[in-house]
Each structure stands twice: as C-alpha cells, then as structure tokens.
Design a protein around this motif. Structure first.
Motif, PDB file in Angstrom:
ATOM      1  N   MET A  72       0.866  -1.082   0.003  1.00 30.97           N
ATOM      2  CA  MET A  72       0.114  -0.005   0.002  1.00 30.97           C
ATOM      3  C   MET A  72       0.880   1.302  -0.012  1.00 30.97           C
ATOM      4  O   MET A  72       1.687   1.389   0.562  1.00 30.97           O
ATOM      5  CB  MET A  72      -0.942   0.128   1.181  1.00 30.97           C
ATOM      6  CG  MET A  72      -2.090  -1.127   1.258  1.00 30.97           C
ATOM      7  SD  MET A  72      -2.911  -0.926   2.773  1.00 30.97           S
ATOM      8  CE  MET A  72      -3.969   0.270   2.583  1.00 30.97           C
ATOM      9  N   GLU A  73       0.475   2.281  -0.619  1.00 30.56           N
ATOM     10  CA  GLU A  73       1.121   3.525  -0.656  1.00 30.56           C
ATOM     11  C   GLU A  73       1.105   4.277   0.763  1.00 30.56           C
ATOM     12  O   GLU A  73       0.266   4.228   1.439  1.00 30.56           O
ATOM     13  CB  GLU A  73       0.303   4.245  -1.560  1.00 30.56           C
ATOM     14  CG  GLU A  73       1.303   5.823  -1.770  1.00 30.56           C
ATOM     15  CD  GLU A  73       0.523   6.861  -2.735  1.00 30.56           C
ATOM     16  OE1 GLU A  73       0.669   7.929  -2.517  1.00 30.56           O
ATOM     17  OE2 GLU A  73      -0.168   6.302  -3.508  1.00 30.56           O
ATOM     18  N   TYR A  74       2.334   4.614   1.028  1.00 26.51           N
ATOM     19  CA  TYR A  74       2.538   5.386   2.359  1.00 26.51           C
ATOM     20  C   TYR A  74       3.230   6.639   1.917  1.00 26.51           C
ATOM     21  O   TYR A  74       4.198   6.695   1.460  1.00 26.51           O
ATOM     22  CB  TYR A  74       3.403   4.671   3.228  1.00 26.51           C
ATOM     23  CG  TYR A  74       3.628   5.316   4.545  1.00 26.51           C
ATOM     24  CD1 TYR A  74       2.671   5.724   5.725  1.00 26.51           C
ATOM     25  CD2 TYR A  74       4.862   5.737   4.889  1.00 26.51           C
ATOM     26  CE1 TYR A  74       3.166   6.230   6.780  1.00 26.51           C
ATOM     27  CE2 TYR A  74       5.123   6.621   5.617  1.00 26.51           C
ATOM     28  CZ  TYR A  74       4.207   6.888   6.844  1.00 26.51           C
ATOM     29  OH  TYR A  74       4.649   7.321   8.129  1.00 26.51           O
ATOM     30  N   THR A  75       2.451   7.935   2.400  1.00 26.51           N
ATOM     31  CA  THR A  75       2.921   9.195   2.192  1.00 26.51           C
ATOM     32  C   THR A  75       2.613   9.950   3.346  1.00 26.51           C
ATOM     33  O   THR A  75       2.077  10.653   3.601  1.00 26.51           O
ATOM     34  CB  THR A  75       2.303   9.754   0.940  1.00 26.51           C
ATOM     35  OG1 THR A  75       2.270   8.951  -0.435  1.00 26.51           O
ATOM     36  CG2 THR A  75       3.015  11.123   0.612  1.00 26.51           C
ATOM     37  N   PRO A  76       3.840  10.043   4.271  1.00 23.79           N
ATOM     38  CA  PRO A  76       3.651  10.806   5.349  1.00 23.79           C
ATOM     39  C   PRO A  76       3.645  12.287   4.912  1.00 23.79           C
ATOM     40  O   PRO A  76       4.162  12.747   3.980  1.00 23.79           O
ATOM     41  CB  PRO A  76       5.138  10.721   6.135  1.00 23.79           C
ATOM     42  CG  PRO A  76       5.940  10.086   5.035  1.00 23.79           C
ATOM     43  CD  PRO A  76       5.183   9.308   4.035  1.00 23.79           C
ATOM     44  N   GLY A  77       2.719  12.986   5.569  1.00 24.84           N
ATOM     45  CA  GLY A  77       2.590  14.655   5.452  1.00 24.84           C
ATOM     46  C   GLY A  77       2.339  15.319   6.500  1.00 24.84           C
ATOM     47  O   GLY A  77       1.932  14.807   7.626  1.00 24.84           O
ATOM     48  N   SER A  78       1.691  16.282   5.968  1.00 21.14           N
ATOM     49  CA  SER A  78       1.262  17.430   7.078  1.00 21.14           C
ATOM     50  C   SER A  78      -0.143  17.642   6.915  1.00 21.14           C
ATOM     51  O   SER A  78      -0.303  19.064   7.142  1.00 21.14           O
ATOM     52  CB  SER A  78       2.217  18.496   6.977  1.00 21.14           C
ATOM     53  OG  SER A  78       2.213  19.304   5.830  1.00 21.14           O
ATOM     54  N   SER A  79      -1.124  16.882   6.594  1.00 23.59           N
ATOM     55  CA  SER A  79      -2.252  17.172   6.206  1.00 23.59           C
ATOM     56  C   SER A  79      -3.351  17.121   7.543  1.00 23.59           C
ATOM     57  O   SER A  79      -4.313  17.338   7.349  1.00 23.59           O
ATOM     58  CB  SER A  79      -2.842  16.499   4.975  1.00 23.59           C
ATOM     59  OG  SER A  79      -2.732  15.051   5.414  1.00 23.59           O
ATOM     60  N   ILE A  80      -2.499  16.695   8.706  1.00 22.19           N
ATOM     61  CA  ILE A  80      -3.393  16.402   9.698  1.00 22.19           C
ATOM     62  C   ILE A  80      -2.314  16.845  11.040  1.00 22.19           C
ATOM     63  O   ILE A  80      -1.411  16.729  10.960  1.00 22.19           O
ATOM     64  CB  ILE A  80      -3.889  14.819   9.858  1.00 22.19           C
ATOM     65  CG1 ILE A  80      -4.787  14.775  11.327  1.00 22.19           C
ATOM     66  CG2 ILE A  80      -2.903  13.981   9.960  1.00 22.19           C
ATOM     67  CD1 ILE A  80      -5.300  13.352  11.198  1.00 22.19           C
ATOM     68  N   SER A  81      -3.200  17.307  11.916  1.00 23.47           N
ATOM     69  CA  SER A  81      -2.606  17.727  13.221  1.00 23.47           C
ATOM     70  C   SER A  81      -3.546  17.024  14.336  1.00 23.47           C
ATOM     71  O   SER A  81      -4.643  17.031  14.171  1.00 23.47           O
ATOM     72  CB  SER A  81      -2.452  19.179  13.468  1.00 23.47           C
ATOM     73  OG  SER A  81      -1.407  19.837  12.461  1.00 23.47           O
ATOM     74  N   ILE A  82      -2.895  16.614  15.375  1.00 26.34           N
ATOM     75  CA  ILE A  82      -3.755  16.277  16.785  1.00 26.34           C
ATOM     76  C   ILE A  82      -3.766  17.362  17.803  1.00 26.34           C
ATOM     77  O   ILE A  82      -2.610  18.005  17.898  1.00 26.34           O
ATOM     78  CB  ILE A  82      -3.085  14.816  17.223  1.00 26.34           C
ATOM     79  CG1 ILE A  82      -3.087  13.793  16.137  1.00 26.34           C
ATOM     80  CG2 ILE A  82      -3.837  14.331  18.396  1.00 26.34           C
ATOM     81  CD1 ILE A  82      -2.481  12.635  16.495  1.00 26.34           C
ATOM     82  N   SER A  83      -4.805  17.592  18.128  1.00 24.29           N
ATOM     83  CA  SER A  83      -4.918  18.820  19.298  1.00 24.29           C
ATOM     84  C   SER A  83      -5.295  18.303  20.684  1.00 24.29           C
ATOM     85  O   SER A  83      -6.294  17.388  20.633  1.00 24.29           O
ATOM     86  CB  SER A  83      -6.052  19.841  18.815  1.00 24.29           C
ATOM     87  OG  SER A  83      -6.442  20.747  19.633  1.00 24.29           O
ATOM     88  N   LEU A  84      -4.562  18.567  21.533  1.00 19.51           N
ATOM     89  CA  LEU A  84      -4.734  18.245  22.950  1.00 19.51           C
ATOM     90  C   LEU A  84      -5.468  19.583  23.648  1.00 19.51           C
ATOM     91  O   LEU A  84      -4.431  20.680  23.309  1.00 19.51           O
ATOM     92  CB  LEU A  84      -3.530  17.648  23.661  1.00 19.51           C
ATOM     93  CG  LEU A  84      -3.042  16.361  23.097  1.00 19.51           C
ATOM     94  CD1 LEU A  84      -1.755  16.209  23.791  1.00 19.51           C
ATOM     95  CD2 LEU A  84      -4.162  15.358  23.708  1.00 19.51           C
TER      96      LEU A  84
END
Length: 143
Positions: A72-84
C-alpha cells in the motif's frame, strides 16, 4: 456507548516503536495486534508488523495506529494535526514537553493572542501536535 472520534496514525515499519513512545507520553494501556496473528498478509516479512495498535489512557484519550503494508502507498505528510486541550496546565505542558523531545518545536508553549497558553510541535515520528491550555476565564481554546 456514545460515538467517538479517534485519531488513527499510519506508519511504515515503526508503528510499535511510535505507539510505545505515545504510551510513555500519555500512560495507559497499549494493545497491539500483528499481521501475523490474523494471517492478514501473504508476505511473511510483514508478520511482526502492527496491524492495529490502540492506546487507551487513564484520562480517556484513545490513539490508534498501524504499519502500512508494503503493498500500500504510504506518504507521510502534514495534512493532519492532533489537538490536545484542557485546563490542567501541568498535564498539558508535560505532554508537550515529551512530544517535542526528539522532534521539533513549531510554536513554544506560551500565552497566545486569544489568552490561552498554546504551543505546537512535531514529534519524532513526524506527527504534528497542537496543545492548548484553556484560560481561566473559560475561553474555548484555539480557533
């Protein structure tokens, strides 16, 4: 049980390491299932890879993650952030400090223009985190 929304992170060959790191940050119980346990991959080299990892913390946080199979394709990126976010400054600063250790600080934890204490960092696995300590006067946090 109410419907819940949980972040699910994808990794390439280091999900167990990453999820163990998040357990060291947040505490809690980490459950890990491998592709081999469920015969979920025809590639024997993927037998020990994480098919599903789930960290459940004493404070009710749930974080999930898995290794992406080689096919499967794996492309790490910055399209998501996790908020606490929350009101316990010591707890949230502790998370921020641990998450940024070995990663990079985007915005230092300090008072923001909206009155809360806010910081951003990217952890050693490339995951972006936003941490917000709600101001005492009851603001809702970062926009």
């Amino acid at each position: 049980m109410p419907t819940v929304l949980n972040p699910y992170l994808s990794f390439r060959d280091n999900a167990r390491e990453a999820m163990t790191f998040y357990q060291s940050v947040f505490g809690g119980e980490l459950r890990v299932s491998t592709f081999g346990e469920y015969q979920a991959s025809e590639d024997p080299a993927e037998g020990d890879k994480v098919m599903h990892g789930m960290l459940t913390t004493p404070h009710g946080l749930v974080l999930m993650g898995a290794d992406t199979p080689n096919g499967m394709e794996y492309t790490p990126g910055s399209s998501i952030s996790i908020s606490l976010s929350g009101e316990d400054e010591a707890e949230l600063r502790g998370y921020y400090d641990k998450l940024s250790d070995g990663g990079s600080v985007t915005v230092p934890m300090e008072k923001s223009p909206w009155g809360d204490i806010f910081g951003m960092c990217t952890d050693r696995y490339g995951v972006a985190w936003l941490v917000n300590v709600n101001a005492a006067q009851g603001t809702t946090g970062a926009p």
